[in-house]
Write an enzyme that holds these catalytic residues in place. Sequence first.
Site, mmCIF file in Angstrom:
data_model
loop_
_atom_site.group_PDB
_atom_site.id
_atom_site.type_symbol
_atom_site.label_atom_id
_atom_site.label_comp_id
_atom_site.label_asym_id
_atom_site.label_seq_id
_atom_site.Cartn_x
_atom_site.Cartn_y
_atom_site.Cartn_z
ATOM 1 N N CYS A 93 -6.482 -8.478 -3.543
ATOM 2 C CA CYS A 93 -5.140 -8.053 -3.130
ATOM 3 C C CYS A 93 -5.156 -6.910 -2.096
ATOM 4 O O CYS A 93 -5.464 -7.146 -0.942
ATOM 5 C CB CYS A 93 -4.321 -7.708 -4.371
ATOM 6 S SG CYS A 93 -2.548 -7.693 -4.051
ATOM 7 N N ARG A 127 8.875 -9.589 -2.919
ATOM 8 C CA ARG A 127 7.478 -9.677 -3.346
ATOM 9 C C ARG A 127 7.185 -11.048 -3.942
ATOM 10 O O ARG A 127 8.069 -11.684 -4.509
ATOM 11 C CB ARG A 127 7.173 -8.593 -4.385
ATOM 12 C CG ARG A 127 7.404 -7.181 -3.906
ATOM 13 C CD ARG A 127 6.997 -6.164 -4.963
ATOM 14 N NE ARG A 127 5.566 -6.148 -5.185
ATOM 15 C CZ ARG A 127 4.680 -5.545 -4.383
ATOM 16 N NH1 ARG A 127 5.094 -4.913 -3.303
ATOM 17 N NH2 ARG A 127 3.395 -5.578 -4.664
ATOM 18 N N HIS A 193 -5.055 -11.466 -9.130
ATOM 19 C CA HIS A 193 -5.380 -10.535 -10.212
ATOM 20 C C HIS A 193 -5.495 -11.380 -11.471
ATOM 21 O O HIS A 193 -5.497 -12.603 -11.434
ATOM 22 C CB HIS A 193 -4.232 -9.531 -10.405
ATOM 23 C CG HIS A 193 -3.959 -8.656 -9.234
ATOM 24 N ND1 HIS A 193 -4.703 -7.529 -8.958
ATOM 25 C CD2 HIS A 193 -2.996 -8.708 -8.288
ATOM 26 C CE1 HIS A 193 -4.196 -6.934 -7.877
ATOM 27 N NE2 HIS A 193 -3.165 -7.623 -7.448
HETATM 28 N N1 GLN Z 1 0.461 -3.084 -1.481
HETATM 29 C C1 GLN Z 1 0.076 -4.430 -1.309
HETATM 30 C C2 GLN Z 1 1.230 -5.415 -1.337
HETATM 31 O O1 GLN Z 1 2.177 -5.240 -2.064
HETATM 32 C C3 GLN Z 1 -0.995 -4.781 -2.336
HETATM 33 C C4 GLN Z 1 -0.520 -4.788 -3.760
HETATM 34 C C5 GLN Z 1 -1.613 -5.059 -4.752
HETATM 35 O O2 GLN Z 1 -2.789 -4.801 -4.519
HETATM 36 N N2 GLN Z 1 -1.235 -5.561 -5.898
HETATM 37 O O3 GLN Z 1 1.177 -6.389 -0.612
#
Ligand code: GLN
Length: 228
Positions: A93, A127, A193
């Site tokens: 990520c 998101r 993840h």
């Molecule tokens: N900040 C990044 C995003 O939201 C990565 C988030 C994360 O590693 N979970 O895209």
Amino acid sequence: MELRISHLYPDLLNIYADRGNIITLVRRCRWRGIAVRVEGFGLGEEPDWHAYDFFYISGGQDREQNLVCRDLAAKGAGLVEAVQAGAVLLAICGGYQLLGEYYRDAGGGELEGVGLFSAHTIAGEGRFIGNEVIETEFTGAPLRIAGFENHGGRTWLGEDTRPLGRVIRGHGNNGEDGGEGAVRGNAVGTYLHGPLLPKNTAFTDELIRRALAHAGADTELAPLDDAI
Ligand code: GLN
């Protein structure tokens, strides 16, 4: 023979229990009698790049990414060289985003990347959150792997870069082109993840097998009881 793992920024980049990936690597080696050593490297600390078979960098929010990005970009040449020499790399990520060319974060700031993957990431509206399944050929045969994604960044791969797999369920790199993650040699970047490795043991063992080959031990891995 000892498998040597370098964990980059263990204190700053460790979100959604991603440390479980390291625990899984260590356990699956030790259960087979393979010695393994893990060393963490934080800001301002430079690993001896040739002393490791496996590099691991996990995810973090924009705030943590801002804290590490300059330091990581400065380390980039060593990391790229190690990967070119066959070391394994797993980046999750936020770590994956910083191994591309750049990440334009939710505040519009541009974070310089390492350029290991020909890819760039731009924060989008909303998101991508939820469980994800992809199909990958990484182990040499079609394999489904499952994980959990939570990212605002949309990653776009350069034409010469292969994704890790194609999305069966979820969003992947950008929610549009069906690709998830990126592969360059033994380097893997992914949004998954979960943590990823305890959930996907065949994938984990492929990473261990490649890292052992880098360490000079090109052997078959003894099977483990993964029923649970
Ligand atoms: N900040 C990044 C995003 O939201 C990565 C988030 C994360 O590693 N979970 O895209």
